[in-house]
Scaffold this motif. Structure first.
Motif, PDB file in Angstrom:
ATOM      1  N   ALA A  47      22.029   6.548-110.607  1.00 19.02           N
ATOM      2  CA  ALA A  47      21.250   7.323-109.641  1.00 19.02           C
ATOM      3  C   ALA A  47      20.090   8.033-110.321  1.00 19.02           C
ATOM      4  O   ALA A  47      18.962   8.072-109.787  1.00 19.02           O
ATOM      5  CB  ALA A  47      22.157   8.325-108.941  1.00 19.02           C
ATOM      6  N   LEU A  48      20.328   8.590-111.503  1.00 18.39           N
ATOM      7  CA  LEU A  48      19.254   9.276-112.234  1.00 18.39           C
ATOM      8  C   LEU A  48      18.166   8.284-112.656  1.00 18.39           C
ATOM      9  O   LEU A  48      16.978   8.549-112.472  1.00 18.39           O
ATOM     10  CB  LEU A  48      19.833   9.976-113.464  1.00 18.39           C
ATOM     11  CG  LEU A  48      20.638  11.237-113.193  1.00 18.39           C
ATOM     12  CD1 LEU A  48      21.406  11.663-114.444  1.00 18.39           C
ATOM     13  CD2 LEU A  48      19.715  12.374-112.745  1.00 18.39           C
ATOM     14  N   SER A  49      18.580   7.142-113.202  1.00 16.73           N
ATOM     15  CA  SER A  49      17.601   6.147-113.643  1.00 16.73           C
ATOM     16  C   SER A  49      16.790   5.616-112.466  1.00 16.73           C
ATOM     17  O   SER A  49      15.559   5.527-112.518  1.00 16.73           O
ATOM     18  CB  SER A  49      18.308   4.978-114.343  1.00 16.73           C
ATOM     19  OG  SER A  49      18.972   5.412-115.503  1.00 16.73           O
ATOM     20  N   GLY A  50      17.487   5.247-111.369  1.00 16.21           N
ATOM     21  CA  GLY A  50      16.794   4.730-110.197  1.00 16.21           C
ATOM     22  C   GLY A  50      15.911   5.761-109.546  1.00 16.21           C
ATOM     23  O   GLY A  50      14.796   5.454-109.096  1.00 16.21           O
ATOM     24  N   GLY A  51      16.395   7.005-109.485  1.00 18.94           N
ATOM     25  CA  GLY A  51      15.601   8.069-108.868  1.00 18.94           C
ATOM     26  C   GLY A  51      14.323   8.355-109.632  1.00 18.94           C
ATOM     27  O   GLY A  51      13.230   8.451-109.051  1.00 18.94           O
ATOM     28  N   VAL A  52      14.447   8.482-110.958  1.00 21.71           N
ATOM     29  CA  VAL A  52      13.259   8.732-111.774  1.00 21.71           C
ATOM     30  C   VAL A  52      12.298   7.548-111.697  1.00 21.71           C
ATOM     31  O   VAL A  52      11.081   7.716-111.577  1.00 21.71           O
ATOM     32  CB  VAL A  52      13.661   9.015-113.236  1.00 21.71           C
ATOM     33  CG1 VAL A  52      12.421   9.080-114.125  1.00 21.71           C
ATOM     34  CG2 VAL A  52      14.442  10.317-113.328  1.00 21.71           C
ATOM     35  N   ALA A  53      12.851   6.317-111.749  1.00 21.33           N
ATOM     36  CA  ALA A  53      12.001   5.127-111.661  1.00 21.33           C
ATOM     37  C   ALA A  53      11.248   5.089-110.331  1.00 21.33           C
ATOM     38  O   ALA A  53      10.060   4.743-110.288  1.00 21.33           O
ATOM     39  CB  ALA A  53      12.849   3.866-111.820  1.00 21.33           C
ATOM     40  N   ALA A  73      11.139   2.718 -99.445  1.00 21.79           N
ATOM     41  CA  ALA A  73      11.776   1.574-100.099  1.00 21.79           C
ATOM     42  C   ALA A  73      11.630   1.660-101.615  1.00 21.79           C
ATOM     43  O   ALA A  73      12.579   1.412-102.362  1.00 21.79           O
ATOM     44  CB  ALA A  73      11.163   0.274 -99.580  1.00 21.79           C
ATOM     45  N   ALA A  74      10.427   2.033-102.084  1.00 19.37           N
ATOM     46  CA  ALA A  74      10.203   2.137-103.527  1.00 19.37           C
ATOM     47  C   ALA A  74      10.995   3.281-104.142  1.00 19.37           C
ATOM     48  O   ALA A  74      11.377   3.219-105.320  1.00 19.37           O
ATOM     49  CB  ALA A  74       8.711   2.321-103.803  1.00 19.37           C
ATOM     50  N   LEU A  75      11.263   4.333-103.363  1.00 19.09           N
ATOM     51  CA  LEU A  75      12.028   5.465-103.877  1.00 19.09           C
ATOM     52  C   LEU A  75      13.526   5.187-103.911  1.00 19.09           C
ATOM     53  O   LEU A  75      14.221   5.574-104.860  1.00 19.09           O
ATOM     54  CB  LEU A  75      11.765   6.708-103.023  1.00 19.09           C
ATOM     55  CG  LEU A  75      10.411   7.395-103.180  1.00 19.09           C
ATOM     56  CD1 LEU A  75      10.261   8.493-102.133  1.00 19.09           C
ATOM     57  CD2 LEU A  75      10.257   7.986-104.584  1.00 19.09           C
ATOM     58  N   LEU A  76      14.033   4.517-102.876  1.00 15.95           N
ATOM     59  CA  LEU A  76      15.485   4.385-102.718  1.00 15.95           C
ATOM     60  C   LEU A  76      16.061   3.106-103.311  1.00 15.95           C
ATOM     61  O   LEU A  76      17.197   3.113-103.811  1.00 15.95           O
ATOM     62  CB  LEU A  76      15.832   4.460-101.230  1.00 15.95           C
ATOM     63  CG  LEU A  76      15.470   5.773-100.521  1.00 15.95           C
ATOM     64  CD1 LEU A  76      15.818   5.677 -99.047  1.00 15.95           C
ATOM     65  CD2 LEU A  76      16.186   6.954-101.160  1.00 15.95           C
ATOM     66  N   LEU A  77      15.315   2.004-103.239  1.00 16.54           N
ATOM     67  CA  LEU A  77      15.877   0.730-103.686  1.00 16.54           C
ATOM     68  C   LEU A  77      16.274   0.711-105.168  1.00 16.54           C
ATOM     69  O   LEU A  77      17.313   0.135-105.505  1.00 16.54           O
ATOM     70  CB  LEU A  77      14.904  -0.406-103.398  1.00 16.54           C
ATOM     71  CG  LEU A  77      14.862  -0.899-101.949  1.00 16.54           C
ATOM     72  CD1 LEU A  77      13.826  -2.004-101.796  1.00 16.54           C
ATOM     73  CD2 LEU A  77      16.227  -1.394-101.501  1.00 16.54           C
ATOM     74  N   PRO A  78      15.488   1.310-106.072  1.00 17.40           N
ATOM     75  CA  PRO A  78      15.921   1.279-107.476  1.00 17.40           C
ATOM     76  C   PRO A  78      17.290   1.919-107.696  1.00 17.40           C
ATOM     77  O   PRO A  78      18.155   1.356-108.371  1.00 17.40           O
ATOM     78  CB  PRO A  78      14.819   2.057-108.200  1.00 17.40           C
ATOM     79  CG  PRO A  78      13.618   1.880-107.345  1.00 17.40           C
ATOM     80  CD  PRO A  78      14.146   1.892-105.940  1.00 17.40           C
ATOM     81  N   ALA A  79      17.514   3.105-107.104  1.00 18.48           N
ATOM     82  CA  ALA A  79      18.791   3.798-107.294  1.00 18.48           C
ATOM     83  C   ALA A  79      19.924   3.056-106.599  1.00 18.48           C
ATOM     84  O   ALA A  79      21.008   2.876-107.171  1.00 18.48           O
ATOM     85  CB  ALA A  79      18.691   5.227-106.759  1.00 18.48           C
ATOM     86  N   PHE A  80      19.676   2.597-105.372  1.00 17.42           N
ATOM     87  CA  PHE A  80      20.723   1.901-104.632  1.00 17.42           C
ATOM     88  C   PHE A  80      21.087   0.582-105.303  1.00 17.42           C
ATOM     89  O   PHE A  80      22.272   0.275-105.507  1.00 17.42           O
ATOM     90  CB  PHE A  80      20.254   1.647-103.194  1.00 17.42           C
ATOM     91  CG  PHE A  80      21.251   0.908-102.356  1.00 17.42           C
ATOM     92  CD1 PHE A  80      22.357   1.564-101.841  1.00 17.42           C
ATOM     93  CD2 PHE A  80      21.093  -0.448-102.092  1.00 17.42           C
ATOM     94  CE1 PHE A  80      23.292   0.886-101.069  1.00 17.42           C
ATOM     95  CE2 PHE A  80      22.021  -1.132-101.329  1.00 17.42           C
ATOM     96  CZ  PHE A  80      23.128  -0.455-100.822  1.00 17.42           C
TER      97      PHE A  80
END
Length: 398
Positions: free
Chosen positions: A318-324, A365-372
């Protein structure tokens, strides 16, 4: 999120933080594509469709195709009789070249209602007169600004036989100049009244204007419909009568080049970002869990269950996806705004900075998809490692 997730994510180089650069790049590319597409769409909606394109239909005449109705005087007259049609303006192509000063060679076209020229100087009347012309501000090294408002002699070809012709002169007053980056009909186009354009085209063919319009016809025409809701019916009626008809709004919204590429890229980007995040999560989680298997075994022996270890990995995901997502959206938005100027030059339409901002759905989509996606991949990738017996693992790594 486990309380250990933030600590391990920051301090341990083997954590899922390693997925951050790749996900950031994917999120940035998606956001940039969304911003570029939004900018192009906004400019088209405002400056093309908003200026009358929603009520216009384009007719085309394909040379040598007998299945398409010719745009002769008879054909155009029948098109004008279709219920809902207010006006039909035919486009005839000709050539104007320098008669006295300069070396320019301009393609002539009828100024139709579909031509929303970005005026740089002068003003375009509601209807061009037979002796009036609109030129680009510059073309082929010639600056037309000093000629604005003046009557200028232009040369054009008049056919005298098969493969032979002579130069004739036509005098036209330059009433307006437009931004030469606007090239809907190509570079260096002189816009004329319908009658003048037809006369020049007829002279090049060695025919009288009335004969040329009756036999050869126009290469295209713009049909102005009384109301937007009548466009579909008018298009259908024209097509049933044999015309190659299409709504201008459909053609413009399907612009090729940068707009189409960006629109395709952002749709493809969503899939790539989602699948890429899942794949990275599975690979990185498996690698990270194997690299820290000794630590995880000790935590298991001290009382932490597999669920707790999963929470640590999911927290890191979640941290990695959120920051990304946040960094990618910021970088992508900056790039799309920076591309507003070059995109304006490419399309020949002014794109404002607000136009170039990606839509909220694509930002989400760009904010949520990496973390999900990273979290889903983490659950898949870490299963095999977390199932191992902690005592045997600890002894092996002791």
């Amino acid at each position: 999120m486990s309380r250990w997730s933030l600590y391990t994510w920051k301090r341990d180089g083997r954590s899922l933080r390693r997925a951050l650069p790749t996900l950031t790049v994917l999120a940035a590319l998606l956001t940039t594509a969304a911003g570029v597409a939004a900018g192009a769409a906004g400019a088209v909606e405002r400056d093309v469709l908003g200026s009358g394109g929603l009520t216009q239909v384009e007719l085309s005449s394909f040379e040598g195709d007998d299945s398409v109705r010719s745009l002769t005087t008879t054909g155009l007259g029948e098109a004008a009789q279709v219920p809902g049609v207010r006006q039909v303006v035919a486009d005839y192509s000709a050539t104007l070249y320098a008669e006295e000063d300069g070396t320019y060679d301009l393609t002539g076209h009828t100024l139709t209602p579909a031509d929303d020229l970005p005026v740089a100087a002068g003003s375009i009347p509601r209807e061009l007169g037979a002796d009036e012309v609109v030129l680009p501000a510059t073309a082929q090294g010639t600056d037309f600004a000093p000629m604005l408002g003046k009557t200028v002699a232009f040369g054009h070809t008049s056919a005298t036989g098969v493969g032979s012709g002579t130069t004739e002169v036509v005098k036209l007053r330059i009433v307006a100049l437009y931004d030469p980056s606007w090239q809907a009909d190509g570079p260096g186009v002189a816009y004329l009244s319908e009658g003048t354009a037809a006369s020049l085209a007829a002279a090049r063919a060695g025919q009288r204007p009335d004969v040329f319009r009756d036999t050869e016809g126009a290469q295209s025409a713009v049909v102005v419909v009384e109301h937007q809701r009548q466009v579909a019916g008018v298009v259908k009626s024209l097509q049933e009568d044999g015309f190659a008809a299409s709504a201008v709004s459909d053609r413009v919204r399907d612009l090729p080049g940068l707009f189409g590429a960006a629109d395709l890229a952002m749709r493809f980007g969503v899939v790539v970002l989602a699948l890429g995040a899942v794949w990275l999560g599975a690979v990185r989680a498996a690698d990270s869990a194997r690299a820290r298997i000794g630590q995880f075994a000790i935590l298991r022996i001290l009382g932490s269950g597999r669920a707790e270890l999963r929470r640590i990995l999911l927290g890191e995901a979640a941290l990695s996806g959120g920051v990304a997502g946040v960094v990618g959206v910021g970088v992508g938005t900056g790039l799309s705004v920076a591309l507003a100027g070059p995109l304006s030059d490419t399309l020949g339409l002014p794109i404002t900075l607000p136009d170039a901002l990606p839509g909220p759905a694509w930002v989400g989509a760009a904010l949520l998809l990496p973390a999900f996606g990273l979290a889903v991949g983490t659950l898949l990738g870490a299963r095999e490692v977390l199932r191992r017996d902690p005592y045997l693992t600890a002894r092996t790594h002791g």
